[in-house]
Design an enzyme around this catalytic site. Sequence first.
Site, short mmCIF file in Angstrom:
data_model
loop_
_atom_site.label_atom_id
_atom_site.label_comp_id
_atom_site.label_asym_id
_atom_site.label_seq_id
_atom_site.Cartn_x
_atom_site.Cartn_y
_atom_site.Cartn_z
CE1 TYR A 48 -9.24 -24.67 32.19
CE2 TYR A 48 -10.42 -25.58 33.80
CZ TYR A 48 -9.57 -25.83 32.55
OH TYR A 48 -9.08 -26.92 32.26
N GLY A 49 -12.62 -22.25 30.67
CA GLY A 49 -11.77 -22.20 29.47
C GLY A 49 -12.88 -22.22 28.22
CB THR A 50 -13.51 -23.78 25.01
OG1 THR A 50 -13.60 -25.20 25.71
CG2 THR A 50 -11.91 -23.66 24.62
CG LEU A 51 -17.26 -25.99 28.50
CD1 LEU A 51 -17.03 -27.05 29.54
CD2 LEU A 51 -18.26 -26.22 27.32
CD GLU B 53 -14.27 -30.22 28.55
OE1 GLU B 53 -13.07 -30.45 27.93
OE2 GLU B 53 -14.77 -29.16 28.50
N1 PCA Z 1 -13.47 -26.69 28.61
C1 PCA Z 1 -13.42 -26.76 30.13
C2 PCA Z 1 -12.06 -27.33 30.40
C3 PCA Z 1 -11.30 -26.58 29.54
C4 PCA Z 1 -11.82 -26.03 28.49
O1 PCA Z 1 -11.82 -25.65 27.22
C5 PCA Z 1 -13.63 -25.35 30.64
O2 PCA Z 1 -14.19 -24.53 29.85
O3 PCA Z 1 -13.74 -25.36 31.84
#
Ligand code: PCA
Length: 151
Positions: free
Chosen positions: A7-10, A82
């Site tokens: 949900y984030g930077t990935l 993570e």
């Molecule tokens: N990486 C993981 C968790 C938050 C982040 O930046 C993601 O993208 O889901």
Amino acid sequence: MTKIFVYGTLKKGQPNYSRLLDPVNGTASFCGRASTIDKFPLVIAGEGNIPFLLNIPGQGQHVQGEIFSVDDQMLEFLDCFEFIPHMYQRTLVELKVEEWADGAGCAHTPGSTIEAFTYSTTTHQPEWVKLQSYENYDAYGDHGLEYTTHF
Ligand code: PCA
């Protein structure tokens, strides 16, 4: 293979998507887009403007993200990347499928429910629950809180 919900930077187009593409880390294949069935706060916090899904079901938003199928090597890489279990914990989350990619294994029609792992946190700073919560994270969004990393 293990399904993970990012949900984030990935996510595609976000600052760490390249980690999922790097064969040195293992393999990841895109399955589709989904959103959480429960609401969760998705906040941007800390010095590096890092996105965190706070493990507080019922508060916040139905968070949007992407599902990838990863091999054991990639899962191990991501757990390390993570900072499990300190920064995030890997938890199961119930999701509603929004779109499923052709050829991504057994078909899941839009609207169906699926379970996947996600990197959420219960070890966050208490004041983070008061931060603004986002439905769809974008590191380059008009919040101006661009992700920065020191490692
Ligand atoms: N990486 C993981 C968790 C938050 C982040 O930046 C993601 O993208 O889901």
